[in-house]
Design a protein around this motif. Structure first.
Motif, PDB file in Angstrom:
ATOM      1  N   HIS A 275      -0.579 -13.932   1.316  1.00 34.20           N
ATOM      2  CA  HIS A 275      -0.902 -13.371  -0.358  1.00 34.20           C
ATOM      3  C   HIS A 275      -1.806 -14.542  -0.872  1.00 34.20           C
ATOM      4  CE1 HIS A 275       3.332 -11.686   0.219  1.00 34.20           C
ATOM      5  NE2 HIS A 275       2.671 -10.699   0.140  1.00 34.20           N
TER       6      HIS A 275
ATOM      7  N   VAL B 235      -8.571  -8.910  -5.755  1.00 29.67           N
ATOM      8  CA  VAL B 235      -7.204  -8.651  -6.152  1.00 29.67           C
ATOM      9  C   VAL B 235      -7.282  -7.352  -7.076  1.00 29.67           C
ATOM     10  CG1 VAL B 235      -5.056  -9.466  -6.933  1.00 29.67           C
ATOM     11  CG2 VAL B 235      -6.514 -10.825  -5.557  1.00 29.67           C
ATOM     12  N   GLU B 236      -6.631  -6.307  -6.961  1.00 25.77           N
ATOM     13  CA  GLU B 236      -6.542  -5.245  -7.815  1.00 25.77           C
ATOM     14  C   GLU B 236      -5.883  -5.434  -8.950  1.00 25.77           C
ATOM     15  OE1 GLU B 236      -8.855  -2.761  -7.527  1.00 25.77           O
ATOM     16  OE2 GLU B 236      -9.535  -3.386  -5.561  1.00 25.77           O
TER      17      GLU B 236
ATOM     18  N   MET C  91       6.408  -4.117  -3.774  1.00 26.67           N
ATOM     19  CA  MET C  91       4.909  -3.489  -3.636  1.00 26.67           C
ATOM     20  C   MET C  91       4.084  -5.029  -4.099  1.00 26.67           C
ATOM     21  SD  MET C  91       3.226  -1.000  -5.666  1.00 26.67           S
ATOM     22  CE  MET C  91       1.706  -0.148  -4.952  1.00 26.67           C
ATOM     23  N   SER C  92       3.170  -5.150  -3.159  1.00 28.74           N
ATOM     24  CA  SER C  92       2.167  -6.343  -3.377  1.00 28.74           C
ATOM     25  C   SER C  92       1.053  -5.739  -4.045  1.00 28.74           C
ATOM     26  CB  SER C  92       1.726  -6.868  -1.999  1.00 28.74           C
ATOM     27  OG  SER C  92       2.801  -7.321  -1.509  1.00 28.74           O
ATOM     28  N   ALA C  93       0.221  -6.555  -4.661  1.00 28.87           N
ATOM     29  CA  ALA C  93      -1.188  -6.312  -5.441  1.00 28.87           C
ATOM     30  C   ALA C  93      -1.967  -6.037  -4.191  1.00 28.87           C
ATOM     31  CB  ALA C  93      -1.700  -7.368  -6.097  1.00 28.87           C
ATOM     32  N   LYS C  94      -3.019  -5.028  -4.436  1.00 29.85           N
ATOM     33  CA  LYS C  94      -3.858  -4.581  -3.370  1.00 29.85           C
ATOM     34  C   LYS C  94      -4.952  -5.918  -3.308  1.00 29.85           C
ATOM     35  CE  LYS C  94      -6.981  -1.278  -1.761  1.00 29.85           C
ATOM     36  NZ  LYS C  94      -8.172  -0.426  -2.086  1.00 29.85           N
ATOM     37  N   ILE C  95      -5.185  -6.396  -2.123  1.00 32.11           N
ATOM     38  CA  ILE C  95      -5.748  -7.376  -1.561  1.00 32.11           C
ATOM     39  C   ILE C  95      -6.904  -6.812  -0.763  1.00 32.11           C
ATOM     40  CG2 ILE C  95      -6.160  -9.864  -1.007  1.00 32.11           C
ATOM     41  CD1 ILE C  95      -3.319 -10.325  -1.423  1.00 32.11           C
ATOM     42  N   THR C  96      -8.068  -7.104  -0.899  1.00 35.39           N
ATOM     43  CA  THR C  96      -9.301  -6.683  -0.014  1.00 35.39           C
ATOM     44  C   THR C  96     -10.214  -7.986   0.200  1.00 35.39           C
ATOM     45  OG1 THR C  96      -9.451  -4.438  -1.270  1.00 35.39           O
ATOM     46  CG2 THR C  96     -11.134  -4.900   0.168  1.00 35.39           C
TER      47      THR C  96
ATOM     48  N   PRO D 146       3.372 -11.019  -4.909  1.00 33.83           N
ATOM     49  CA  PRO D 146       4.027  -9.496  -4.433  1.00 33.83           C
ATOM     50  C   PRO D 146       4.881  -9.137  -5.869  1.00 33.83           C
ATOM     51  CG  PRO D 146       4.813 -11.329  -3.210  1.00 33.83           C
ATOM     52  CD  PRO D 146       3.977 -11.990  -3.963  1.00 33.83           C
TER      53      PRO D 146
ATOM     54  N   THR E 123     -12.896 -12.275  -1.862  1.00 32.91           N
ATOM     55  CA  THR E 123     -11.493 -11.476  -1.777  1.00 32.91           C
ATOM     56  C   THR E 123     -11.196 -10.860  -3.282  1.00 32.91           C
ATOM     57  OG1 THR E 123     -10.879 -13.380  -0.615  1.00 32.91           O
ATOM     58  CG2 THR E 123      -9.134 -12.042  -1.607  1.00 32.91           C
TER      59      THR E 123
ATOM     60  N   SER F 168      -8.787 -15.660   3.594  1.00 37.42           N
ATOM     61  CA  SER F 168      -9.476 -15.314   2.147  1.00 37.42           C
ATOM     62  C   SER F 168     -10.676 -16.155   1.921  1.00 37.42           C
ATOM     63  CB  SER F 168      -8.322 -15.388   1.058  1.00 37.42           C
ATOM     64  OG  SER F 168      -7.392 -14.503   1.360  1.00 37.42           O
TER      65      SER F 168
END
Length: 136
Positions: free
Chosen positions: A75, A25-26, A1-6, A135, A23, A109
């Motif tokens: 990433h 990162v959650e 699972m990857s960190a959530k990136i918006t 990730p 950018t 990004s």
């Protein structure tokens, strides 16, 4: 699972040539890569005087560094590109070549492109600094 990136481009800010203004990162772990230089495995400068050859080497080196921490270009959450020179055309050419390289997704990004007077190695024309949301 990857960190959530918006990745966000607010309507109140200018359009970009491919990067995002923000950018987010959650959660998760982060890696900070040292500036990737156009050096081969023996530490020799690749392509003296050739921005394209140096960019290709920097991209290959960055891809290896990303793989070493289990990451891929998508990433990357922050990039800083240093180009030796003051000509806008050289900076634009560097941006286009990097954006179409094997690490192209890294530059969607938050990104900064700078023209500088000198880099760390004699004859060095480009360097790329990357921050990565690893990730999980």
């Amino acid at each position: 699972m990857s960190a959530k990136i918006t990745r966000i481009n607010p309507n109140q800010l200018h359009e970009t040539p491919g990067y995002h203004h923000i950018t987010v990162v959650e959660a998760g772990r982060t890696a900070y890569l040292a500036g990737q230089c156009p050096l081969d495995l023996q530490g020799s400068l690749v392509g003296p005087g050739s921005l394209d050859q140096q960019i290709d080497q920097v991209a290959a080196n960055a891809l290896s560094a990303l793989a070493a921490v289990g990451a891929q270009p998508q990433h990357v959450v922050r990039s800083v590109i240093y180009v030796c020179g003051r000509e806008t055309g050289d900076l634009g050419a560097a941006w286009r070549r990097l954006s179409s390289s094997v690490i192209g997704p890294a530059f969607t990004s938050a990104s900064t492109l700078l023209g500088v007077a000198q880099l760390g190695f004699s004859g060095q024309l480009v360097e790329v600094d990357l921050t990565v949301a690893l990730p999980e």
